[in-house]
Write an enzyme that holds these catalytic residues in place. Structure first.
Site, PDB file in Angstrom:
ATOM      1  N   ALA A 184       0.835  -1.205   0.000  1.00 32.71           N
ATOM      2  CA  ALA A 184       0.000   0.000   0.000  1.00 32.71           C
ATOM      3  C   ALA A 184       0.869   1.254   0.000  1.00 32.71           C
ATOM      4  CB  ALA A 184      -0.928  -0.012   1.210  1.00 32.71           C
ATOM      5  N   TYR A 185       1.931   1.241   0.782  1.00 30.25           N
ATOM      6  CA  TYR A 185       2.863   2.376   0.806  1.00 30.25           C
ATOM      7  C   TYR A 185       3.441   2.615  -0.589  1.00 30.25           C
ATOM      8  CZ  TYR A 185       6.874   5.232   2.248  1.00 30.25           C
ATOM      9  OH  TYR A 185       7.811   6.245   2.378  1.00 30.25           O
ATOM     10  N   GLY A 186       3.912   1.539  -1.239  1.00 27.46           N
ATOM     11  CA  GLY A 186       4.464   1.671  -2.573  1.00 27.46           C
ATOM     12  C   GLY A 186       3.453   2.198  -3.570  1.00 27.46           C
ATOM     13  N   ALA A 187       2.205   1.756  -3.440  1.00 29.76           N
ATOM     14  CA  ALA A 187       1.153   2.206  -4.358  1.00 29.76           C
ATOM     15  C   ALA A 187       0.893   3.704  -4.216  1.00 29.76           C
ATOM     16  CB  ALA A 187      -0.126   1.414  -4.110  1.00 29.76           C
ATOM     17  N   LYS A 189       2.993   5.962  -3.115  1.00 27.38           N
ATOM     18  CA  LYS A 189       4.155   6.696  -3.617  1.00 27.38           C
ATOM     19  C   LYS A 189       4.215   6.668  -5.141  1.00 27.38           C
ATOM     20  CE  LYS A 189       6.128   8.159   0.214  1.00 27.38           C
ATOM     21  NZ  LYS A 189       6.298   9.599   0.507  1.00 27.38           N
TER      22      LYS A 189
END
Length: 280
Positions: A184-187, A189
């Protein structure tokens, strides 16, 4: 920023107008001299390092974050070193807070030239199906909606005061590839990268540059928290980094400072990897 058409030659030198041929006028001037800067997530880590650096480079800085004790400490440190700084409490998930914080920069310094949208939040690492809905929503509110709100307010403030300027968003090298530990963090960003590129195209004709940086493993409180949940995380990141070490927050701040400065006057719409070669 020089807005002279690059196709118009200088009749004395035959070089394109605006091409730098003599840097002596820059000697003794800071990279951000005379600029009013707004920084989110400025109480610690990369944001605090950026606030100190921008002030050393001549900017008047406004620090924004949620924790007053941290903001006050960094602000006082900058002032003690001879810099110009103030702070404002700001929750990136609160639209009114974000707009008020940007307005405060203009109230204090009479203008806004540059902004570093660094603030972000985290959730425990784990596969996609184990991300709690509440955590996903919180990441969206702070890490994506927050920069979007900030950019909209910053662009309006730059337009109304300095006229031209620059914005840098803090993304992540984890946005440039599969991110199974932090999906979710990568998405969020990766979506910030898209906003960055869209804004660069939209506001470039006005002389407002918008870029992002994508840090690799950096020794901040955030990565230490992730390490506590996923032992060995830092070691794994370091092993996949050609420089074989994590970055210090100051090293990431240096990249943001350059992108915000007039030295990067022809750079916009880029996501600059600051990752020790991890994605090479």
């Amino acid at each position: 920023m020089d807005h002279t058409s690059p196709s118009t030659p200088d009749t004395r030198t035959g070089t394109p107008a605006g091409t730098r041929t003599d840097i002596t006028t820059d000697i003794g001037r800071g990279l951000l001299a005379g600029k009013a800067a707004f920084i989110t997530g400025a109480g610690r880590g990369i944001g605090a390092a950026a606030a100190r650096l921008f002030a050393r480079e001549g900017a008047r800085v406004l620090l924004a974050a949620r924790t007053e004790a941290q903001l006050k400490a960094v602000t006082e440190e900058i002032r003690a070193a001879g810099g110009t700084a103030d702070y404002v409490l700001c929750d990136l998930a609160d639209a009114a807070d974000v707009r008020a914080a940007v307005d405060r920069a203009v109230d204090l310094y009479g203008r806004l030239d540059v902004a570093f949208n660094n603030g972000a939040t985290i959730t425990p690492p784990g596969p996609l199906d184990q991300v709690r809905e509440a955590d996903f929503d919180h990441l969206y509110a702070v890490n994506l909606r927050g920069p979007w709100l900030a950019m909209a307010a910053e662009i309006a403030a730059i337009r109304a005061t300095a006229g031209t300027g620059a914005i840098v968003n803090n993304s992540s090298v984890g946005s440039l590839m599969a991110n199974p530990e932090l999906p979710a963090y990568g998405a969020m960003k990766r979506a910030v990268n898209s906003l960055t590129e869209s804004a660069a195209v939209t506001y470039g004709p006005e002389g407002i540059r918008v870029n992002a940086i994508a840090p690799g493993g950096t020794l901040t409180e955030m990565i230490r928290t992730w390490e506590a949940h996923s032992p060995g995380l830092v070691e794994r990141l370091t092993a996949n980094t050609p420089l074989r070490r994590a970055a210090g927050p100051d090293e990431i701040a240096e990249a943001a400072a350059w992108l915000l400065s007039d030295r990067a006057s022809y750079v916009t719409g880029t996501v600059l990897r600051v990752d020790g070669g991890a994605r090479a």
